[in-house]
Write an enzyme that holds these catalytic residues in place. Sequence first.
Site, mmCIF file in Angstrom:
data_model
loop_
_atom_site.group_PDB
_atom_site.id
_atom_site.type_symbol
_atom_site.label_atom_id
_atom_site.label_comp_id
_atom_site.label_asym_id
_atom_site.label_seq_id
_atom_site.Cartn_x
_atom_site.Cartn_y
_atom_site.Cartn_z
ATOM 1 N N SER A 66 0.832 -1.215 0.000
ATOM 2 C CA SER A 66 0.000 0.000 0.000
ATOM 3 C C SER A 66 0.863 1.260 0.000
ATOM 4 O O SER A 66 2.017 1.246 0.435
ATOM 5 C CB SER A 66 -0.892 0.030 1.241
ATOM 6 O OG SER A 66 -1.757 -1.067 1.272
HETATM 7 N N1 SAH Z 1 -1.275 -4.699 4.065
HETATM 8 C C1 SAH Z 1 -0.501 -4.922 2.860
HETATM 9 C C2 SAH Z 1 -1.248 -4.481 1.603
HETATM 10 C C3 SAH Z 1 -1.748 -5.611 0.932
HETATM 11 S S1 SAH Z 1 -2.643 -5.488 -0.575
HETATM 12 C C4 SAH Z 1 0.861 -4.299 2.920
HETATM 13 O O1 SAH Z 1 1.152 -3.598 3.881
HETATM 14 O O2 SAH Z 1 1.670 -4.565 2.039
HETATM 15 C C5 SAH Z 1 -4.008 -6.522 -0.112
HETATM 16 C C6 SAH Z 1 -3.669 -7.959 0.240
HETATM 17 O O3 SAH Z 1 -4.885 -8.573 0.651
HETATM 18 C C7 SAH Z 1 -3.143 -8.801 -0.924
HETATM 19 O O4 SAH Z 1 -1.934 -9.388 -0.556
HETATM 20 C C8 SAH Z 1 -4.243 -9.848 -1.132
HETATM 21 O O5 SAH Z 1 -3.747 -11.119 -1.539
HETATM 22 C C9 SAH Z 1 -4.871 -9.915 0.241
HETATM 23 N N2 SAH Z 1 -6.248 -10.421 0.297
HETATM 24 C C10 SAH Z 1 -7.287 -10.208 -0.570
HETATM 25 N N3 SAH Z 1 -8.401 -10.841 -0.156
HETATM 26 C C11 SAH Z 1 -8.077 -11.470 1.005
HETATM 27 C C12 SAH Z 1 -8.790 -12.303 1.923
HETATM 28 N N4 SAH Z 1 -10.077 -12.643 1.724
HETATM 29 N N5 SAH Z 1 -8.133 -12.757 3.011
HETATM 30 C C13 SAH Z 1 -6.837 -12.445 3.239
HETATM 31 N N6 SAH Z 1 -6.104 -11.691 2.407
HETATM 32 C C14 SAH Z 1 -6.709 -11.184 1.317
#
Ligand code: SAH
Length: 215
Positions: A66
Amino acid sequence: MREDTYRHKGMRVRLAERIEEAGIKDERVLHAIMTVPRHFFFFDEVFVKTAYQNRAFPIGEGQTISQPYTVAYQTEMLQIEVGDKVLEIGTGSGYQAAVLATLGAKIYSIERNQKLHLKAKKLLQELHYDEIIPIFGDGYEGAPAFAPFDKVIVTAAAPEIPTKLIEQLRVGGLMVVPVGEKGQIMLKITKISDTEYTVEEKGKFRFVPMLKGTK
Ligand code: SAH
């Protein structure tokens, strides 16, 4: 509090300054941005300068780390207190979890993509973020074995309020979740009793979608 012993401190300080200019006021959040070495959270080689720009970046598997401003914004909304038990949905790179850990929280962080889960788990271990517990699973289910949580943070776009996660909050607890299909509104949800919660609408953001099941 973890000692800030990593290189590129100057770039982190400048990143924190930009985030402050963009409207983040909480000194502890700005301090965490100055502390967490974001350049490690890209998994692949990346230019250090890129790591400290205020923007999102691909981390493989079609996912992104993010934007630092967004991480700071959600973190500020969560009003973390030392010892808070936090559930994070979407470990991704692990950066958001590391920022929360720097504020003194214990984090249970769920990722649905096994490759990303394993990479983040390894990195967080190497960097000694012992207060982060990475979990492979579907975030829609939460982590009932570890509930109740003081705070829940969702870092993927939920099509609607994920009510199962509210069940896993303690009364008085907060959830921060971006909701919407194309473009999201950040919601701050406060659980006021076992069956009731309030919803406040905050800023507009853009997240990758929260998907069902694991991969
Ligand atoms: N918090 C992260 C940003 C991640 S982007 C950081 O600091 O880098 C969003 C993430 O959510 C992705 O890796 C995606 O695979 C995950 N995601 C999407 N749907 C999800 C679900 N139902 N359960 C767990 N993770 C999920």
